[in-house]
Design an enzyme around this catalytic site. Structure first.
Site, PDB file in Angstrom:
ATOM      1  N   GLU A   1       0.832  -1.205   0.000  1.00 32.61           N
ATOM      2  CA  GLU A   1       0.000   0.000   0.000  1.00 32.61           C
ATOM      3  C   GLU A   1       0.866   1.255   0.000  1.00 32.61           C
ATOM      4  O   GLU A   1       0.553   2.240  -0.680  1.00 32.61           O
ATOM      5  CB  GLU A   1      -0.927  -0.007   1.218  1.00 32.61           C
ATOM      6  CG  GLU A   1      -1.996  -1.096   1.159  1.00 32.61           C
ATOM      7  CD  GLU A   1      -2.899  -1.096   2.372  1.00 32.61           C
ATOM      8  OE1 GLU A   1      -4.115  -0.907   2.215  1.00 32.61           O
ATOM      9  OE2 GLU A   1      -2.376  -1.289   3.504  1.00 32.61           O
TER      10      GLU A   1
ATOM     11  N   GLU B   1      -3.971  -9.241   3.520  1.00 36.67           N
ATOM     12  CA  GLU B   1      -4.770  -8.887   4.697  1.00 36.67           C
ATOM     13  C   GLU B   1      -5.952  -9.815   4.938  1.00 36.67           C
ATOM     14  O   GLU B   1      -6.342 -10.056   6.096  1.00 36.67           O
ATOM     15  CB  GLU B   1      -5.252  -7.439   4.574  1.00 36.67           C
ATOM     16  CG  GLU B   1      -4.220  -6.401   4.980  1.00 36.67           C
ATOM     17  CD  GLU B   1      -3.226  -6.073   3.871  1.00 36.67           C
ATOM     18  OE1 GLU B   1      -2.467  -5.096   4.012  1.00 36.67           O
ATOM     19  OE2 GLU B   1      -3.204  -6.794   2.853  1.00 36.67           O
TER      20      GLU B   1
END
Length: 264
Positions: free
Chosen positions: A121, A141
């Site tokens: 990210e 995630e």
């Protein structure tokens, strides 16, 4: 070139001409983003935005990984102490990824090793990415019960929706070669060439008119989701058309000499 300084959180700060180099230096934790390291990164990026001498930023990492994401050991210790965990956008401090995206000077990510979870990210938040061949990239995630909040918003804007959703839903990694084919990587090089290539790219950006570059970043980022007619009418960031640098740039071009930018 300034002498590098290192914060207690593990961030090395160095200035090379008009390029600020920020290096994650927690190799023993695969450069995991602790709360303190996130805060120092935000502070440094805000400083870069305010410093007219900084025209580009290189974000790098020491050790075998660029960044393994948020510091899960720190999060678990907080859970064990019974501390309340706040989602990324519900905290009193600003989101690191949001600050990276909004920093008005271009940021080049130098990915010499794995960029996964929050590390991926972080790379997505940067403007340009230079990556080593064969490194893993992705958002695991879903495998650990986290949310990939930034990645869930940004990744479908960068690559086809179906591919983005497959990465998010499965949590599987891809190699940097695959990421390059999707347009997520600007330069694919050997690991030893990642930082030099990123620095050359940042220096090429920093050699251009700083007002023009800042204007281009703000217009591109803020106009991305607007209809064409609205995006063309945006007036964000410094205006190069009314600047002294515009006059200098034209004069230097016609006189066949290097321009001297003042940022005004």
């Amino acid at each position: 070139m300034s002498e590098p300084t290192r914060t207690e959180s593990g961030l090395i700060v160095e200035t090379r001409g008009h390029v600020r180099v920020l290096t994650l230096d927690r190799p023993e934790r695969r450069n995991a983003l602790s709360t303190a390291l996130q805060a120092d990164l935000v502070e440094q990026l805000l400083t870069c935005a305010e410093d007219g001498e900084v025209r580009a930023v290189v974000l790098a990492g020491n050790g075998p990984a660029f960044c393994a994401g948020f510091d899960l050991k720190e999060i678990r210790e907080g859970d064990q102490r019974g501390e309340h965990f706040r989602p990324p956008m519900n905290r009193p401090t600003r989101s690191l990824f949001e600050v990276v995206t909004e920093t008005p000077v271009p940021i080049v990510a130098a990915l010499q090793g794995a960029a996964v979870a929050g590390g991926f990210e972080l790379a997505l938040a940067c403007d340009l990415r230079v990556a080593a061949r064969g490194i893993p990239m992705g958002l695991p995630e879903a495998k650990i019960g986290m949310g990939a909040n930034f990645g869930s918003v940004v990744l479908p804007k960068r690559i086809p929706m179906g591919i983005a959703l497959e990465l998010l839903y499965t949590g599987e990694y891809v190699t940097s070669e695959v990421a390059e084919r999707w347009g997520l990587v600007n330069r694919l090089v050997d690991a030893d060439d990642v930082r030099p290539t990123a620095l050359r790219l940042a220096e090429a950006i920093a050699a251009n008119a700083p007002i023009s570059v800042r204007r281009m970043k703000e217009t591109a980022v803020k106009g991305l989701e607007l209809p064409l007619w609205q995006a063309l009418r945006l007036d964000v960031g410094p205006n190069p058309y009314l600047s002294e640098d515009r006059k200098e740039g034209i004069a230097a071009h016609l006189e066949k000499r290097p321009p001297t930018w003042t940022g005004r």
